[in-house]
Design a protein around this motif. Sequence first.
Motif, mmCIF file in Angstrom:
data_model
loop_
_atom_site.group_PDB
_atom_site.id
_atom_site.type_symbol
_atom_site.label_atom_id
_atom_site.label_comp_id
_atom_site.label_asym_id
_atom_site.label_seq_id
_atom_site.Cartn_x
_atom_site.Cartn_y
_atom_site.Cartn_z
ATOM 1 N N ARG A 47 49.918 40.419 32.254
ATOM 2 C CA ARG A 47 50.010 40.871 33.653
ATOM 3 C C ARG A 47 49.007 41.983 33.925
ATOM 4 O O ARG A 47 48.324 41.993 34.952
ATOM 5 C CB ARG A 47 51.414 41.414 33.941
ATOM 6 C CG ARG A 47 52.468 40.379 34.134
ATOM 7 C CD ARG A 47 53.732 41.045 34.711
ATOM 8 N NE ARG A 47 54.919 40.243 34.465
ATOM 9 C CZ ARG A 47 55.254 39.170 35.156
ATOM 10 N NH1 ARG A 47 54.499 38.758 36.142
ATOM 11 N NH2 ARG A 47 56.361 38.514 34.864
ATOM 12 N N ARG A 48 48.920 42.939 32.985
ATOM 13 C CA ARG A 48 48.018 44.074 33.183
ATOM 14 C C ARG A 48 46.564 43.599 33.186
ATOM 15 O O ARG A 48 45.754 44.050 33.986
ATOM 16 C CB ARG A 48 48.256 45.106 32.086
ATOM 17 C CG ARG A 48 47.710 46.476 32.427
ATOM 18 C CD ARG A 48 48.164 47.504 31.421
ATOM 19 N NE ARG A 48 49.605 47.654 31.380
ATOM 20 C CZ ARG A 48 50.336 47.488 30.291
ATOM 21 N NH1 ARG A 48 49.779 47.169 29.140
ATOM 22 N NH2 ARG A 48 51.647 47.644 30.340
ATOM 23 N N ARG B 130 40.610 47.144 30.288
ATOM 24 C CA ARG B 130 39.325 46.664 30.772
ATOM 25 C C ARG B 130 38.249 46.807 29.699
ATOM 26 O O ARG B 130 37.444 45.887 29.494
ATOM 27 C CB ARG B 130 38.909 47.438 32.024
ATOM 28 C CG ARG B 130 37.774 46.780 32.784
ATOM 29 C CD ARG B 130 37.448 47.584 34.047
ATOM 30 N NE ARG B 130 36.415 48.584 33.788
ATOM 31 C CZ ARG B 130 35.114 48.308 33.785
ATOM 32 N NH1 ARG B 130 34.700 47.086 34.020
ATOM 33 N NH2 ARG B 130 34.254 49.261 33.539
ATOM 34 N N VAL B 131 38.267 47.927 29.034
ATOM 35 C CA VAL B 131 37.297 48.138 27.952
ATOM 36 C C VAL B 131 37.522 47.104 26.846
ATOM 37 O O VAL B 131 36.569 46.547 26.295
ATOM 38 C CB VAL B 131 37.433 49.578 27.397
ATOM 39 C CG1 VAL B 131 36.638 49.721 26.107
ATOM 40 C CG2 VAL B 131 36.950 50.586 28.434
ATOM 41 N N ALA B 132 38.781 46.871 26.520
ATOM 42 C CA ALA B 132 39.093 45.889 25.466
ATOM 43 C C ALA B 132 38.546 44.510 25.833
ATOM 44 O O ALA B 132 37.998 43.801 24.989
ATOM 45 C CB ALA B 132 40.602 45.828 25.252
ATOM 46 N N ARG B 147 41.852 32.098 31.658
ATOM 47 C CA ARG B 147 43.262 31.806 31.363
ATOM 48 C C ARG B 147 44.164 32.844 32.004
ATOM 49 O O ARG B 147 45.168 32.496 32.617
ATOM 50 C CB ARG B 147 43.468 31.822 29.830
ATOM 51 C CG ARG B 147 44.850 31.371 29.387
ATOM 52 C CD ARG B 147 44.990 29.864 29.434
ATOM 53 N NE ARG B 147 46.368 29.494 29.090
ATOM 54 C CZ ARG B 147 47.251 29.042 29.978
ATOM 55 N NH1 ARG B 147 46.913 28.904 31.242
ATOM 56 N NH2 ARG B 147 48.480 28.732 29.597
ATOM 57 N N VAL B 148 43.791 34.112 31.886
ATOM 58 C CA VAL B 148 44.670 35.192 32.335
ATOM 59 C C VAL B 148 44.520 35.461 33.832
ATOM 60 O O VAL B 148 45.500 35.587 34.547
ATOM 61 C CB VAL B 148 44.378 36.472 31.517
ATOM 62 C CG1 VAL B 148 44.998 37.691 32.172
ATOM 63 C CG2 VAL B 148 44.895 36.310 30.095
ATOM 64 N N ALA B 149 43.282 35.578 34.297
ATOM 65 C CA ALA B 149 43.050 35.960 35.694
ATOM 66 C C ALA B 149 43.229 34.791 36.655
ATOM 67 O O ALA B 149 43.670 34.981 37.786
ATOM 68 C CB ALA B 149 41.645 36.545 35.852
#
Lengths: 179, 186
Positions: A47-48, B130-132, B147-149
């Motif tokens: 989610r994050r 975000r950095v990761a 996949r996530v966004a």
Amino acid sequence: MGDCINTEIRDALPDLIHERLDTRARARVEAHVAACSDCAAELALVRRAASVLALGAPRMDAQRIAARLPTGAHARREVQPIFGRPRLYQLAAAIVLVVLGAGVVRMTLQSGNEPEPVVAGGVATPVSGIAMVGGIEALTSDDLATLVASVESLEAVPTTEPEPLQLTSYDLGQGEAAQ
Amino acid sequence: MRERHVATGDEATDLALIDQWKNGDTLAATRLVERHADALARFAVSHGEREEIEELVQDTFVRAFGSLASFRGESSLRTWLFTIERRLILDRRRALRRARVTVPADEHSALTEMTPLDSVIAEETEERVRVAIDRLSPTQREVFTMRVAEGLSYAEIARIVGTTEGAARVHYHHAMRAVKEFLENG
């Protein structure tokens, strides 16, 4: 943060936040997440990450972008190409007709006074205005268009009982029909 | 054998809008752009693009609408748009390399690039996430982001990047492991 061994549930976590699961699958995943700390942590991370990725991009001006797009008329012209499938079948039928017709003409020329062979299966509509000289490559675009029109005018079902087929063979040396 | 693609509710809406646009409805084009433009912008950013994002999105739509008559719905419209945009991004990078212009090294150095938008992200945790993500390899970041966004399936991702469904799944889980390790160990 560990990895749950249930990869099926882990694979479904992005689908959960994007509401791509059906009711039963959603209930199953949510029940597992409620009981598994690893999957709960991973779901929170998904989610994050989705939120971070959404924030990182500028918002687009849809009106400005759409104003520079081609109109649908452009697409309408493209959906009916001259060599679309209906036309292709008609052209194929015209080619077959030309080949058969060329064969009939050749046989007639060779036989001289022989009666014209009967075409089985109905009435053969003569194609006027086309010189049967040379192969199909000699036909012009207008000739092909005329042939296509002729094919379209042919009746699908013969209106009369088909004549019995007369088979002829030619002895080129003697020019006589064998029966 | 590739699975036959069955349109979901959203995709049925896209197909209906495409038909309306083909019949001359210009508002349908605006609706289609509204439905997918922001996702295309996110996709571009996830690939390290930072400049002229709207131009890239515009070019994507121009290309897509130019050949929309041939769109058969074998994949979702968004998947198709992502595929087009991905090619444009690669073309843009090749052109920049030929012109000997330094390509913004977002593949690995987003750490030092703080855009004004970054300041909006107040939460330290979100910044670390975000950095990761930025530290992932280009392929991992691409798959992870889609996949996530965007919630794309592995099959859709595989079609866009030109790989197999299984490989896409492996890239995603490797990316997730890398993100977790960075967040845990800094």
